[in-house]
Design a protein around this motif. Structure first.
Motif, PDB file in Angstrom:
ATOM      1  N   ARG A 145      -6.980   8.020  -1.244  1.00 30.29           N
ATOM      2  CA  ARG A 145      -7.185   7.486  -2.596  1.00 30.29           C
ATOM      3  C   ARG A 145      -8.397   6.551  -2.635  1.00 30.29           C
ATOM      4  O   ARG A 145      -9.242   6.627  -3.507  1.00 30.29           O
ATOM      5  N   ALA A 146      -8.472   5.661  -1.647  1.00 31.03           N
ATOM      6  CA  ALA A 146      -9.551   4.668  -1.618  1.00 31.03           C
ATOM      7  C   ALA A 146     -10.911   5.341  -1.441  1.00 31.03           C
ATOM      8  O   ALA A 146     -11.880   4.999  -2.124  1.00 31.03           O
ATOM      9  N   LEU A 168      -3.693   1.819  -6.216  1.00 32.79           N
ATOM     10  CA  LEU A 168      -4.521   0.879  -5.484  1.00 32.79           C
ATOM     11  C   LEU A 168      -5.194  -0.059  -6.470  1.00 32.79           C
ATOM     12  O   LEU A 168      -5.700   0.368  -7.505  1.00 32.79           O
ATOM     13  N   TRP A 188      -2.180   8.340   2.378  1.00 32.12           N
ATOM     14  CA  TRP A 188      -2.362   8.331   0.920  1.00 32.12           C
ATOM     15  C   TRP A 188      -3.377   7.261   0.514  1.00 32.12           C
ATOM     16  O   TRP A 188      -4.297   7.517  -0.276  1.00 32.12           O
ATOM     17  N   VAL A 189      -3.237   6.068   1.084  1.00 34.90           N
ATOM     18  CA  VAL A 189      -4.129   4.952   0.760  1.00 34.90           C
ATOM     19  C   VAL A 189      -5.574   5.291   1.130  1.00 34.90           C
ATOM     20  O   VAL A 189      -6.499   5.106   0.324  1.00 34.90           O
ATOM     21  N   LEU A 215       2.762   4.577  -6.902  1.00 34.24           N
ATOM     22  CA  LEU A 215       1.823   3.807  -6.082  1.00 34.24           C
ATOM     23  C   LEU A 215       0.431   3.821  -6.697  1.00 34.24           C
ATOM     24  O   LEU A 215      -0.022   4.841  -7.206  1.00 34.24           O
ATOM     25  N   LEU A 232      -2.669  -2.135  -1.924  1.00 35.10           N
ATOM     26  CA  LEU A 232      -1.644  -1.212  -2.400  1.00 35.10           C
ATOM     27  C   LEU A 232      -0.646  -1.903  -3.331  1.00 35.10           C
ATOM     28  O   LEU A 232      -0.216  -3.028  -3.054  1.00 35.10           O
ATOM     29  N   ALA A 281      -9.250  -2.396  -0.953  1.00 37.26           N
ATOM     30  CA  ALA A 281      -8.144  -1.686  -1.583  1.00 37.26           C
ATOM     31  C   ALA A 281      -6.825  -2.365  -1.224  1.00 37.26           C
ATOM     32  O   ALA A 281      -6.547  -2.592  -0.041  1.00 37.26           O
ATOM     33  N   TRP A 337       2.994  -1.184  -5.664  1.00 32.86           N
ATOM     34  CA  TRP A 337       4.130  -0.303  -5.950  1.00 32.86           C
ATOM     35  C   TRP A 337       4.874  -0.823  -7.174  1.00 32.86           C
ATOM     36  O   TRP A 337       5.409  -1.920  -7.146  1.00 32.86           O
ATOM     37  N   VAL A 394     -10.332  -0.760   3.664  1.00 29.78           N
ATOM     38  CA  VAL A 394      -8.956  -0.246   3.656  1.00 29.78           C
ATOM     39  C   VAL A 394      -8.157  -0.899   4.787  1.00 29.78           C
ATOM     40  O   VAL A 394      -8.601  -0.911   5.936  1.00 29.78           O
TER      41      VAL A 394
END
Ligand code: C2E
Ligand code: MG
Ligand code: MG
Ligand code: MG
Length: 288
Positions: free
Chosen positions: A97-98, A42, A93-94, A40, A62, A60, A64, A113
């Motif tokens: 990370r963002a 961003l 997670w998003v 994964l 996502l 952001a 994959w 986000v």
């Protein structure tokens, strides 16, 4: 006994559907692994002021990359994650990370986000956001949450409650894909959004359909009287950008201004994005 298995049932009546179900299950279990391994990422897409071209921040998005199937679009795997209880883990997670990425950007830039409807039903969401902000050191004012209308209407009272708690942290909230829901006006009236993101379908038709233009003008007027800015999604042509500038739309996003790209895109760009001549007050005649 075999009848108790829903898969077997479906296969019996419609082999093609059974195949689809099997594939979705396989993909969902792959997604579980993807969160733990490194599949994964961003991407970030720029959001600018339409009047000045100044960069305001990045959304952001996502991505994959499946080891065998290659890139799978979020429109395919987000619903899967929602149906399989993976969305909370994925959403966490998003967010992390963002916020981590954005904490390294110049301090005037925000990060937006996307949150799924299911995340919003989770009562611990404000606390989770708070925690992520503390851990990543990102000032709350630099985080914007994007919600769609469908995320709010299941339980209005609870959504409103959670939304207020998020805003109390100092985080702003944008209404994504505005105009495509089934009670957009009620949503605007009920929920204290900080920004409206006008759905791409309106931007698409601006130039060719007078009715779309009329609706966009009405939305801009409405938003102004509510005191909230409007961002137009999916700007692909200079003509669309010019029209939105003439209509005094506040912000824009779209392939014309920048495509979603890995996080290095942020440092490579300057402060401003200028497309189709220098941004300035409308030189075109006033709209009829
Ligand atoms: P969205 O939040 O409305 O994001 C905008 C989508 O439009 C993105 O698609 C973006 O790549 C695409 N887009 C932007 N500008 C243009 C343009 O000029 N032309 C065209 N044709 N498309 C443009 P993407 O990345 O495939 O994401 C689709 C949807 O998936 C998003 O719609 C959002 O609802 C969802 N999504 C993406 N990332 C996340 C995430 O981290 N969490 C959640 N819950 N949903 C996500
Ligand atoms: Mg969005
Ligand atoms: Mg959108
Ligand atoms: Mg969308």
């Amino acid at each position: 006994k075999a009848k108790a298995d829903p898969l077997t049932n479906i296969c019996f009546y419609d082999p093609a559907l059974g195949e689809a179900v099997r594939e979705s299950r396989a993909l969902a279990s792959d997604l579980r692994q993807a969160i733990e391994s490194d599949q994964l990422t961003l991407h970030y897409q720029v959001q600018t002021s339409i009047g000045s071209g100044e960069i305001r921040g990045y959304e952001a998005l996502l991505r994959w990359t499946h080891p065998e199937r290659g890139n799978i679009p979020p429109s395919r795997f987000i619903p899967l994650a929602e149906a399989n209880g993976l969305i909370l883990q994925l959403g966490d997670w998003v967010l992390r990370r963002a916020c981590l990425d954005a904490a390294a950007w110049p301090s005037h830039l925000k990060v937006a986000v996307n949150l799924s409807a299911i995340q919003l039903t989770h009562i611990a969401l404000p606390q989770q956001i708070h925690q992520v902000l503390i851990e990543t050191g990102l000032p709350p004012a630099r985080l914007e949450i994007e919600l769609t209308e469908t995320a709010l209407i299941k339980d209005k009272a609870q959504s409103l409650h959670i939304m207020r708690q998020i805003k109390a942290l100092g985080v702003s909230i944008a209404l994504d894909d505005f105009g495509t829901g089934y009670s957009s006006l009620d949503t605007l009236r009920t929920f204290p959004f900080d920004k409206i993101k006008l759905d791409k379908s309106f931007t698409d038709e601006l130039k060719t359909d007078p009715r779309s233009l009329a609706v966009v003008r009405a939305v801009l007027t409405l938003a102004r009287s509510l005191g909230i800015p409007v961002l137009a999604e999916g700007i692909e042509t200079v003509e669309q950008l010019e029209l939105l500038r003439i209509e005094h739309c506040d912000e824009g996003q779209g392939y014309l201004l920048g495509r979603p790209a890995p996080k290095d895109v942020v440092s490579q760009l300057g402060q401003r994005i200028e497309v189709g001549g220098a941004p300035q007050p409308a030189q075109a005649p006033a709209p009829a």
